[in-house]
Design an enzyme around this catalytic site. Structure first.
Site, mmCIF file in Angstrom:
data_model
loop_
_atom_site.group_PDB
_atom_site.id
_atom_site.type_symbol
_atom_site.label_atom_id
_atom_site.label_comp_id
_atom_site.label_asym_id
_atom_site.label_seq_id
_atom_site.Cartn_x
_atom_site.Cartn_y
_atom_site.Cartn_z
ATOM 1 N N GLY A 126 -0.489 -4.158 -0.150
ATOM 2 C CA GLY A 126 0.966 -4.174 0.026
ATOM 3 C C GLY A 126 1.464 -5.589 0.296
ATOM 4 O O GLY A 126 0.676 -6.520 0.503
ATOM 5 N N PHE A 138 1.039 6.966 2.042
ATOM 6 C CA PHE A 138 0.783 6.324 0.747
ATOM 7 C C PHE A 138 -0.486 5.482 0.754
ATOM 8 O O PHE A 138 -0.897 5.002 -0.310
ATOM 9 C CB PHE A 138 1.925 5.339 0.405
ATOM 10 N N TYR A 158 -11.341 8.297 -7.960
ATOM 11 C CA TYR A 158 -9.979 8.249 -7.416
ATOM 12 C C TYR A 158 -9.386 9.655 -7.334
ATOM 13 O O TYR A 158 -8.875 10.076 -6.290
ATOM 14 C CB TYR A 158 -9.112 7.341 -8.300
ATOM 15 N N LEU A 216 -0.501 -0.450 -17.052
ATOM 16 C CA LEU A 216 -0.113 -0.783 -18.425
ATOM 17 C C LEU A 216 1.224 -1.520 -18.519
ATOM 18 O O LEU A 216 1.297 -2.593 -19.124
ATOM 19 C CB LEU A 216 -0.078 0.507 -19.270
ATOM 20 N N ARG A 271 0.526 9.307 -21.520
ATOM 21 C CA ARG A 271 0.853 9.456 -20.107
ATOM 22 C C ARG A 271 2.323 9.846 -19.953
ATOM 23 O O ARG A 271 3.150 9.565 -20.819
ATOM 24 C CB ARG A 271 0.623 8.133 -19.346
#
Ligand code: UFG
Length: 349
Positions: A37, A74, A143, A192, A223
């Site tokens: 961050g 998050f 992930y 991307l 996507r």
């Protein structure tokens, strides 16, 4: 005024959600170890606590010294491709970190959490179908596994401890605040749209397409891109939904609260526009929006990439009354481009 603790608040989606929370009348406290961050993504109206969700003593102090009503979580590593190369780092940060946070919440009596989950929990959909929340969970990278493990903790915590949670399964976050003040900035960047924009701006010599032999119309991965401001809006709606449970305003439906012995709740919502774009279509959109041309190279497939990930987000529309405002891919690219041009410090990976 309710106070919301936001671990990962200095990140891309976190920082946009802080803004929306403030605008919706919540008091917000960001918590971030600033490993990914950025301090300057936290606007000066928000307090930032610098620390790590894996540090239980730090979390105990945070919950003791602040009166927290709910958490929006998050804080996680996010690159699916990287997770294949460094799975233990992902399990440690995403799974062990979330476990430590949930334990600290339990001991502090904080019973509400909105969790950043992901479309990666589904893996590769059968027959390239749009995904509903009930689809099988077969992550194809660590992930996705790490996020699904945390969802299991939330589900089980509802039944056992009365934890109230909503997991939001994002498809591909894109865009940035239309004023360009905050936006997507990873170092190194792996996503991307920012990488294609770098190619358009001449920051990178070219863009590589990772795989052009997938089972999709043009051979490249598809996507569902969703604007970060629409994601931020969904978080506030999810939070409102959890608070409404306390007042008995909601029918808890298919939650874990359907037992007589607890008041827990767990539910999950897909967040996407329901429209798929291939890697090639994204590149063409960037060319159109920026009015530039650049070199596009074919490269081998990237490990851990499903061919097709598109949401059926009807459930979020119905239950949260969520209506994405920026569903046009060109708008997402335009907003991301405005932010990227304003920040000259991006490094080519
Ligand atoms: N891609 C390229 N070239 C690049 C970068 C990406 O061809 O230089 C391709 C990828 O192979 C993939 C597509 O572009 O097919 C999108 O890749 P991203 O890295 O932008 O995003 P992912 O789909 O891998 O993952 C993102 C988030 C995850 C989330 C997932 C859900 O990073 O956190 O979307 O769909 F789980």
């Amino acid at each position: 005024m309710k106070t919301i603790l936001v671990p990962g608040g200095a990140g891309f989606i976190g920082s946009h959600t802080l803004r929306t929370l403030k605008a919706s009348g919540y008091n917000v406290i960001a918590l971030d170890n600033l490993s990914n961050g950025h301090r300057d993504s936290i606007e000066n109206t928000v307090e930032l606590l610098e620390g790590d969700i894996r540090d239980r003593n730090f979390l105990n102090t945070v919950f003791k010294t602040h009166s927290i009503d709910a958490v929006i979580h998050f804080a996680a590593f996010i690159e699916a491709g990287e997770s294949v190369k460094a799975p233990l780092a992902f399990y440690e940060n995403n799974v062990a970190g979330s476990l430590t946070l949930l334990n600290a919440m339990k001991d502090a009596g904080v019973d509400k959490i909105v969790f950043s989950s992901t479309a990666a929990v589904y893996g590769q959909p059968e027959n390239n179908q749009k995904l509903l929340e009930g689809a099988k969970k077969h992550p194809i990278n660590p992930y996705g596994d790490s996020k699904w493990m945390v969802e299991c903790m939330l589900r089980d915590g509802a039944a056992a401890y009365g934890l109230k949670s909503i997991a939001l399964r994002y498809f591909n976050a894109a865009g940035s605040a239309p004023d360009g003040g905050i936006g997507e900035r990873h170092d190194p960047e792996t996503h991307l749209i920012p990488l294609v924009l770098d190619a358009a701006m001449g920051v990178r010599p070219s863009i590589k397409i990772f795989g052009n032999d997938y089972d999709t119309p043009d051979g490249t991965c598809i996507r569902d891109y969703i604007h970060v401001c629409d994601l931020a809006d969904a978080h506030v709606r999810a939070l409102d939904h959890l608070f409404a449970l306390d007042t008995g305003e909601l029918d808890t439906g298919n939650s874990a609260s359907d037992t007589e012995t607890n008041t827990g709740f767990y539910d999950a919502f897909n967040l996407g526009n329901g429209k798929g774009f291939s890697v090639r279509q994204v590149i063409d959109t960037v060319k159109e929006v920026t009015g530039t041309d650049f070199t596009v190279e074919n490269a081998p497939r990237r490990a851990g990439d499903p061919a097709f990930l598109v949401a059926d987000a009807t459930k979020a529309r119905n239950a949260l009354n969520w209506r994405p405002q920026y569903s046009d891919l060109a708008d997402m690219v335009r907003h991301a481009y405005a932010f990227r041009r304003r920040h000259s410090s991006f490094k080519a990976a």
